[in-house]
Design a protein around this motif. Structure first.
Motif, mmCIF file in Angstrom:
data_model
loop_
_atom_site.group_PDB
_atom_site.id
_atom_site.type_symbol
_atom_site.label_atom_id
_atom_site.label_comp_id
_atom_site.label_asym_id
_atom_site.label_seq_id
_atom_site.Cartn_x
_atom_site.Cartn_y
_atom_site.Cartn_z
ATOM 1 N N ARG A 48 0.829 -1.224 0.126
ATOM 2 C CA ARG A 48 0.017 -0.036 -0.013
ATOM 3 C C ARG A 48 0.926 1.311 0.040
ATOM 4 O O ARG A 48 1.997 1.152 0.465
ATOM 5 N N LEU A 49 0.437 2.361 -0.337
ATOM 6 C CA LEU A 49 0.983 3.635 -0.524
ATOM 7 C C LEU A 49 0.650 4.259 0.884
ATOM 8 O O LEU A 49 -0.315 4.105 1.553
ATOM 9 N N PRO A 50 1.680 5.371 1.526
ATOM 10 C CA PRO A 50 1.307 5.909 2.577
ATOM 11 C C PRO A 50 0.124 6.927 2.116
ATOM 12 O O PRO A 50 0.071 7.491 0.907
ATOM 13 N N ARG A 51 -0.476 7.479 3.190
ATOM 14 C CA ARG A 51 -1.819 8.263 2.922
ATOM 15 C C ARG A 51 -1.858 9.317 4.018
ATOM 16 O O ARG A 51 -1.371 9.165 5.269
ATOM 17 N N TYR A 52 -2.561 10.367 3.943
ATOM 18 C CA TYR A 52 -2.831 11.445 4.709
ATOM 19 C C TYR A 52 -4.167 11.874 4.591
ATOM 20 O O TYR A 52 -4.645 11.797 3.407
ATOM 21 N N GLN A 53 -4.832 12.492 5.918
ATOM 22 C CA GLN A 53 -6.060 12.943 5.868
ATOM 23 C C GLN A 53 -6.192 14.378 5.856
ATOM 24 O O GLN A 53 -5.228 14.965 6.215
ATOM 25 N N LEU A 54 -7.267 14.927 5.255
ATOM 26 C CA LEU A 54 -7.629 16.231 5.211
ATOM 27 C C LEU A 54 -9.064 16.586 5.661
ATOM 28 O O LEU A 54 -9.779 15.484 5.584
ATOM 29 N N GLU A 55 -9.415 17.438 5.743
ATOM 30 C CA GLU A 55 -10.988 17.868 6.290
ATOM 31 C C GLU A 55 -11.323 17.000 7.470
ATOM 32 O O GLU A 55 -12.551 16.258 7.180
ATOM 33 N N GLN A 56 -10.875 16.956 8.466
ATOM 34 C CA GLN A 56 -11.283 16.138 9.618
ATOM 35 C C GLN A 56 -11.434 14.770 9.287
ATOM 36 O O GLN A 56 -12.487 14.204 9.663
ATOM 37 N N LYS B 195 -12.208 13.584 6.563
ATOM 38 C CA LYS B 195 -13.182 13.352 5.364
ATOM 39 C C LYS B 195 -12.502 12.885 4.074
ATOM 40 O O LYS B 195 -13.231 12.230 3.174
ATOM 41 N N LEU B 196 -11.223 13.436 3.849
ATOM 42 C CA LEU B 196 -10.503 13.082 2.639
ATOM 43 C C LEU B 196 -9.471 12.342 2.985
ATOM 44 O O LEU B 196 -8.777 12.609 4.045
ATOM 45 N N SER B 197 -8.959 11.524 1.995
ATOM 46 C CA SER B 197 -7.688 10.475 2.471
ATOM 47 C C SER B 197 -6.785 10.933 0.976
ATOM 48 O O SER B 197 -7.382 10.144 -0.079
ATOM 49 N N LEU B 198 -5.586 10.986 1.027
ATOM 50 C CA LEU B 198 -4.750 11.122 -0.038
ATOM 51 C C LEU B 198 -3.446 10.285 -0.031
ATOM 52 O O LEU B 198 -2.904 10.230 0.958
ATOM 53 N N ALA B 199 -3.307 9.403 -0.946
ATOM 54 C CA ALA B 199 -2.068 8.619 -1.143
ATOM 55 C C ALA B 199 -1.030 9.287 -1.989
ATOM 56 O O ALA B 199 -1.356 10.224 -2.897
ATOM 57 N N PHE B 200 0.224 8.984 -1.505
ATOM 58 C CA PHE B 200 1.491 9.518 -2.150
ATOM 59 C C PHE B 200 2.543 8.479 -2.160
ATOM 60 O O PHE B 200 2.506 7.518 -1.454
ATOM 61 N N ALA B 201 3.346 8.403 -3.185
ATOM 62 C CA ALA B 201 4.135 7.507 -3.544
ATOM 63 C C ALA B 201 5.457 8.293 -3.194
ATOM 64 O O ALA B 201 5.881 9.156 -3.028
ATOM 65 N N PRO B 202 6.397 7.169 -2.734
ATOM 66 C CA PRO B 202 7.738 7.861 -2.526
ATOM 67 C C PRO B 202 8.354 8.623 -3.620
ATOM 68 O O PRO B 202 8.239 8.304 -4.779
ATOM 69 N N GLY B 203 8.713 9.786 -3.275
ATOM 70 C CA GLY B 203 9.289 10.667 -4.589
ATOM 71 C C GLY B 203 8.073 11.876 -4.892
ATOM 72 O O GLY B 203 8.626 12.946 -5.213
ATOM 73 N N ASN B 204 6.873 11.723 -4.492
ATOM 74 C CA ASN B 204 5.911 12.716 -4.819
ATOM 75 C C ASN B 204 6.033 13.679 -3.680
ATOM 76 O O ASN B 204 6.348 13.306 -2.478
#
Length: 445
Positions: free
Chosen positions: A256-264, A266-275
């Protein structure tokens, strides 16, 4: 009296005798400034109000640079840097200044550079976005260097303006769990038979776990892989290899890719190493919220997000009912942004790849919009802003990581009929002179 680390002298430059100077101010990079023989002398590590002993190491027609030797009388704002590696490591450069004073300096520097370029005073300046000054980085890239004589692998950060690696055992600006990994990681890497095949090391603390990414130049033998897998199991981290072609291999943990959340959450964004992502998660969430507030997005508005990355602002904009188009120059991040939009259910959110410093006249997304958001790299967004007449947004929100390029680009916006109405420091990088800023420009009626 404080004693400072002395770099090896540059034999190609004639060094001066020792001087005692009064420091009166800081430059925009956080170096102390003192007058001597009609020119400014820049002294990294010195603070206003201090008398310091220095040695000139470079002389130009209008200025000089000096090495700090001793502090003869210290500023009340000076503190003892808590990091044992501060004198050698090139990562931080303001740990000797209290956090409150750092923020005052950054806000004043931002206001001054914008005032010089635009004539706008302090009326537009808002309260800064601030958070904890320590253990805030959720991501870091560490360098490795194999000492040919000792065959010891050094793990740490580069020294300032050097390729040399400063071995570190901890990092007080890195998330505590990641900082605690550094010392045991250095030990296990030095046990590997193929340690000469290791490149940089990336540590990530994401909302879905901790990740260790090892850059390898050639495959590792089975015994090395077993040692690394045992380390990952012991420390409960996901371990990935990335090779010369950028291909990922998951050695331990779920693929899996690492993810971080926004908007308490409600949103979850993945990013790859290097992004690219913002390394200060708390400040990033506050920054996104402030951007939404300042832009005052209304449902159905057409919003263009330039330099959009993996969708850090695009997804929150879309969550408010806007018709959003994101544009990014790095193909891998365009693809990741599209995946993030799909994961979060934004079927109408569109992303395009484009060189935003090139001719944009034939781009299908370029046209009339209601609002514009820009989050460029240090070089700024000057070339993109040349197309303002075709876009005609009523509001432009500029997120900047370089006050100098923001000041330059602000002149273009003012010349196009916009007014700078809100300006604020975003203290993304405490303990360094680096700062982000947010500026709102509104089309004059």
């Amino acid at each position: 009296m404080a004693q400072f680390f002395k770099a090896k002298p540059n034999r190609s430059k004639k060094l001066s005798s020792k001087l005692s100077l009064e420091v009166t101010q800081l430059d925009h990079l956080g170096a102390g400034m003192a007058e001597h023989e009609g020119k400014w002398v820049f002294i990294p590590g010195a603070l206003p109000g201090e008398r310091v002993q220095v040695q000139l190491i470079e002389q130009k027609k209008n200025y000089a640079r000096a090495k700090l030797l001793q502090i003869e009388s210290a500023s009340a704002a000076r503190i003892t840097p808590p990091c044992p590696h501060y004198a050698e490591c090139g990562g931080c450069d303001m740990q000797h200044l209290s956090l409150e004073s750092q923020r005052e300096f950054k806000s004043q520097a931002l206001e001054n550079i914008l005032a010089r370029s635009t004539g706008v005073g302090s009326d537009a300046l808002e309260n800064p976005l601030i958070a904890d000054g320590w253990h805030y980085r959720r991501r870091a890239r560490l360098a490795t260097l194999l000492d040919k004589d000792t065959q010891q692998l050094q793990l740490g950060f580069r020294a300032e303006a050097s390729k040399a690696v400063v071995p570190i055992s901890q990092c007080p600006v890195l998330a505590k769990a990641l900082s605690d990994l550094i010392a045991p990681l250095a030990i296990v890497l030095n046990r590997l038979k193929g340690k000469q095949r290791l490149g940089h090391v990336e540590l990530i603390e994401a909302d879905n776990g901790r990740f260790l990414v090892l850059r390898i130049t050639a495959p590792l033998v089975a015994a090395d892989r077993k040692q690394l897998q045992a380390f990952a199991e012991e420390h409960k981290i996901s371990l990935l290899f990335v090779d010369n072609e950028g291909e990922l291999e998951y050695l331990h943990g779920e693929a899996r890719l690492p993810r971080y959340q926004l908007e308490q959450g409600k949103l979850s964004l993945a990013f790859a190493p290097g992004n690219f992502i913002q390394v200060n998660g708390v400040i990033n969430q506050a920054m996104v919220q402030q951007a939404m507030d300042w832009l005052d997005i209304q449902p159905g508005e057409r919003v263009l997000d330039l330099f959009c990355g993996v969708g850090n602002f695009s997804l929150p904009l879309a969550s408010r009912g806007a018709e959003v188009v994101g544009v990014e120059g790095v193909t891998e991040m365009v693809l990741q942004a599209r995946s993030n939009a799909a994961d979060n259910g934004f079927e109408t959110l569109r992303f395009f790849g484009a060189d935003l410093s090139a001719d944009l006249s034939t781009e299908p997304w370029l046209g009339k919009i209601d609002k514009l958001l820009l989050d460029p790299a240090r070089a700024g967004a000057y070339e993109s802003l040349k197309w303002l007449k075709k876009m005609k947004p009523t509001r432009v929100l500029y997120v900047s990581c370089n006050p100098a390029s923001l000041a330059r680009d602000a002149v273009l916006l003012l010349d196009a009929g916009y007014k700078l109405t809100r300006l604020g420091l975003v203290d993304m990088f405490p303990q360094t002179h680096h700062s982000e800023a947010m500026a709102l420009f509104e089309l004059a009626k």
